[in-house]
Design a protein around this motif. Structure first.
Motif, mmCIF file in Angstrom:
data_model
loop_
_atom_site.group_PDB
_atom_site.id
_atom_site.type_symbol
_atom_site.label_atom_id
_atom_site.label_comp_id
_atom_site.label_asym_id
_atom_site.label_seq_id
_atom_site.Cartn_x
_atom_site.Cartn_y
_atom_site.Cartn_z
ATOM 1 N N MET A 102 -16.736 106.802 57.447
ATOM 2 C CA MET A 102 -16.423 107.975 58.237
ATOM 3 C C MET A 102 -15.495 108.805 57.350
ATOM 4 S SD MET A 102 -16.182 109.629 61.003
ATOM 5 C CE MET A 102 -16.905 108.452 61.927
ATOM 6 N N LYS A 103 -15.762 110.231 57.428
ATOM 7 C CA LYS A 103 -15.289 111.509 56.524
ATOM 8 C C LYS A 103 -13.778 111.658 57.396
ATOM 9 C CE LYS A 103 -19.494 114.068 56.035
ATOM 10 N NZ LYS A 103 -20.445 112.930 56.388
ATOM 11 N N ASP A 104 -12.904 112.082 56.149
ATOM 12 C CA ASP A 104 -11.558 112.287 56.651
ATOM 13 C C ASP A 104 -11.401 114.020 57.004
ATOM 14 O OD1 ASP A 104 -11.463 113.707 54.217
ATOM 15 O OD2 ASP A 104 -10.412 112.458 53.180
ATOM 16 N N ILE A 105 -10.177 113.918 57.415
ATOM 17 C CA ILE A 105 -9.930 115.406 57.870
ATOM 18 C C ILE A 105 -10.372 116.491 56.822
ATOM 19 C CG2 ILE A 105 -7.465 115.429 56.683
ATOM 20 C CD1 ILE A 105 -8.387 116.832 60.337
ATOM 21 N N ASN A 106 -10.448 116.050 55.647
ATOM 22 C CA ASN A 106 -10.751 117.236 54.599
ATOM 23 C C ASN A 106 -12.172 117.743 55.039
ATOM 24 O OD1 ASN A 106 -8.642 117.658 53.144
ATOM 25 N ND2 ASN A 106 -9.203 115.643 52.132
ATOM 26 N N LEU A 113 -13.472 118.536 57.997
ATOM 27 C CA LEU A 113 -13.121 119.526 59.188
ATOM 28 C C LEU A 113 -12.655 120.486 58.421
ATOM 29 C CD1 LEU A 113 -11.927 117.913 62.306
ATOM 30 C CD2 LEU A 113 -14.424 118.869 61.881
ATOM 31 N N ARG A 114 -11.965 120.364 57.593
ATOM 32 C CA ARG A 114 -10.986 121.541 56.953
ATOM 33 C C ARG A 114 -12.073 122.311 56.018
ATOM 34 N NH1 ARG A 114 -7.080 118.857 54.681
ATOM 35 N NH2 ARG A 114 -5.601 119.100 56.446
ATOM 36 N N GLN A 115 -13.114 121.778 55.328
ATOM 37 C CA GLN A 115 -13.877 122.374 54.548
ATOM 38 C C GLN A 115 -15.109 122.870 55.582
ATOM 39 O OE1 GLN A 115 -13.927 122.539 51.321
ATOM 40 N NE2 GLN A 115 -15.807 123.872 51.181
ATOM 41 N N PHE A 116 -15.378 122.146 56.627
ATOM 42 C CA PHE A 116 -16.377 123.152 57.647
ATOM 43 C C PHE A 116 -15.584 124.328 58.014
ATOM 44 C CE2 PHE A 116 -17.488 123.976 62.023
ATOM 45 C CZ PHE A 116 -18.997 124.105 62.009
ATOM 46 N N GLU A 155 -25.995 125.048 61.253
ATOM 47 C CA GLU A 155 -27.145 124.090 61.386
ATOM 48 C C GLU A 155 -26.804 122.935 62.370
ATOM 49 O OE1 GLU A 155 -29.645 124.300 59.585
ATOM 50 O OE2 GLU A 155 -29.213 126.239 58.648
ATOM 51 N N ASN A 156 -27.636 122.286 63.009
ATOM 52 C CA ASN A 156 -27.538 121.457 63.934
ATOM 53 C C ASN A 156 -26.975 119.953 63.431
ATOM 54 O OD1 ASN A 156 -28.361 122.853 66.094
ATOM 55 N ND2 ASN A 156 -30.759 122.223 65.781
ATOM 56 N N GLU A 157 -27.351 119.753 62.269
ATOM 57 C CA GLU A 157 -26.732 118.582 61.416
ATOM 58 C C GLU A 157 -25.434 118.624 61.313
ATOM 59 O OE1 GLU A 157 -27.348 115.974 57.261
ATOM 60 O OE2 GLU A 157 -28.836 117.592 57.624
ATOM 61 N N ASP A 158 -24.781 119.842 60.855
ATOM 62 C CA ASP A 158 -23.392 119.991 60.518
ATOM 63 C C ASP A 158 -22.526 119.902 61.995
ATOM 64 O OD1 ASP A 158 -23.823 120.368 57.841
ATOM 65 O OD2 ASP A 158 -24.047 122.673 58.046
ATOM 66 N N VAL A 159 -23.170 120.680 62.994
ATOM 67 C CA VAL A 159 -22.591 120.724 64.386
ATOM 68 C C VAL A 159 -22.236 119.282 64.750
ATOM 69 C CG1 VAL A 159 -22.871 121.250 66.722
ATOM 70 C CG2 VAL A 159 -23.186 122.898 64.770
ATOM 71 N N ASN A 160 -23.570 118.452 64.498
ATOM 72 C CA ASN A 160 -23.472 116.969 65.154
ATOM 73 C C ASN A 160 -22.539 116.095 64.397
ATOM 74 O OD1 ASN A 160 -25.264 117.541 67.311
ATOM 75 N ND2 ASN A 160 -26.912 117.030 65.730
ATOM 76 N N GLU A 161 -22.330 116.295 63.093
ATOM 77 C CA GLU A 161 -21.273 115.587 62.326
ATOM 78 C C GLU A 161 -19.985 115.994 62.698
ATOM 79 O OE1 GLU A 161 -21.976 114.419 57.902
ATOM 80 O OE2 GLU A 161 -22.759 116.618 58.072
ATOM 81 N N VAL A 162 -19.717 117.165 62.910
ATOM 82 C CA VAL A 162 -18.173 117.731 63.454
ATOM 83 C C VAL A 162 -18.149 116.921 64.921
ATOM 84 C CG1 VAL A 162 -17.187 119.640 64.341
ATOM 85 C CG2 VAL A 162 -18.398 119.757 62.315
#
Length: 272
Positions: A1-5, A7-10, A21-28
């Motif tokens: 699982m990704k950390d808070i960084n 979201l910060r990078q996004f 991109e749908n892939e990025d949105v779904n990851e968020v």
């Protein structure tokens, strides 16, 4: 699982004008669902802060994993990054967000919530507290209650759509105990795009219903509606209001992704 960084990078790389991109949105979305609703770290830290003023003592003592905590500064970082990422997605100019005509008023409400939560009334600082004599506290309370009323609005709108589609009035029985989204789940099979989206929608509602975040939000709402404030204490509803705003945005993003589009709804209504 990704950390808070993550979201910060996004948030650094995207804004409401970006092509997402749908892939990025779904990851968020998956990350937010995990850290905000599934795990209890954010919830526990909020409870600890609230319990310092004995505001949520009864709720706090019901949880066994209270040792899972983060610092106050980490909590605020999480809240801001989650909020900003959801706003980037929902208010994106390329997003097809709740395009059904029945949701026009609801969309106006969420824009108002965004402006209100960013105003000077809500600050996530420890010194931003008010006594019951301060008009800003009452403005916070009225804003929080208005935010919360959006769930009743959403439920009423979906019940209206359900009636238009089926001719049935989906009213709950008086003896039924309502949880978050329990009335909406009964409508979802007629409103969602397909069985896959319906399953996703139901699973997400169940996730939130069993989360600590919804517990603290509902407890605070009931407390503000029925209990007396302690005139010896000072209050700040900013943190819980941010959490409610995040919940509303995430709920609407799930609804937007799962509900039939306006053409399909109109076609199905005409067939009845």
């Amino acid at each position: 699982m990704k950390d808070i960084n993550f979201l910060r990078q996004f948030n650094l790389e995207h804004n409401t004008n970006s092509k997402l991109e749908n892939e990025d949105v779904n990851e968020v979305f998956n990350y937010i669902d995990y850290v905000f609703f599934k795990r209890n770290v954010i919830f526990n830290t909020i409870l600890k802060l609230e319990n310092e003023n004995n505001c949520l003592k009864n709720v706090y003592e019901r949880y066994d994993d209270r040792q899972l905590l983060i610092s106050n500064s980490q909590l605020i970082s999480y809240i801001y990054e989650i909020k900003n990422s959801l706003e980037t997605i929902i208010f994106n100019e390329n997003a097809n967000f709740l395009n059904q005509p029945v949701f026009i008023e609801l969309k106006k409400m969420i824009y108002y919530f965004r402006d209100k939560i960013d105003s000077d009334i809500f600050k996530l600082t420890s010194d931003w507290k008010f006594s019951i004599d301060d008009h800003l506290l009452h403005e916070q309370i009225s804003s929080f209650n208005y935010f919360y009323s959006s769930f009743d609005k959403i439920t009423s709108l979906l019940e209206h759509l359900f009636f238009r589609l089926t001719g049935d009035h989906p009213r709950p029985k008086i003896e039924e105990k309502e949880t978050f989204g329990s009335r909406i789940i009964k409508l979802s099979s007629q409103l969602t795009i397909d069985s896959t989206r319906d399953t996703y929608f139901r699973n997400w509602i169940n996730l939130v219903s069993n989360s600590g975040i919804i517990t603290i939000i509902r407890f605070k709402r009931n407390s503000l509606s029925h209990d007396f404030l302690n005139f010896t204490l000072k209050y700040n509803l900013s943190l819980i209001s941010f959490c409610l705003y995040i919940l509303i945005m995430r709920f609407l993003s799930v609804l937007s992704a799962c509900i039939k589009d306006k053409r399909t709804l109109a076609k199905n209504i005409q067939k009845r």
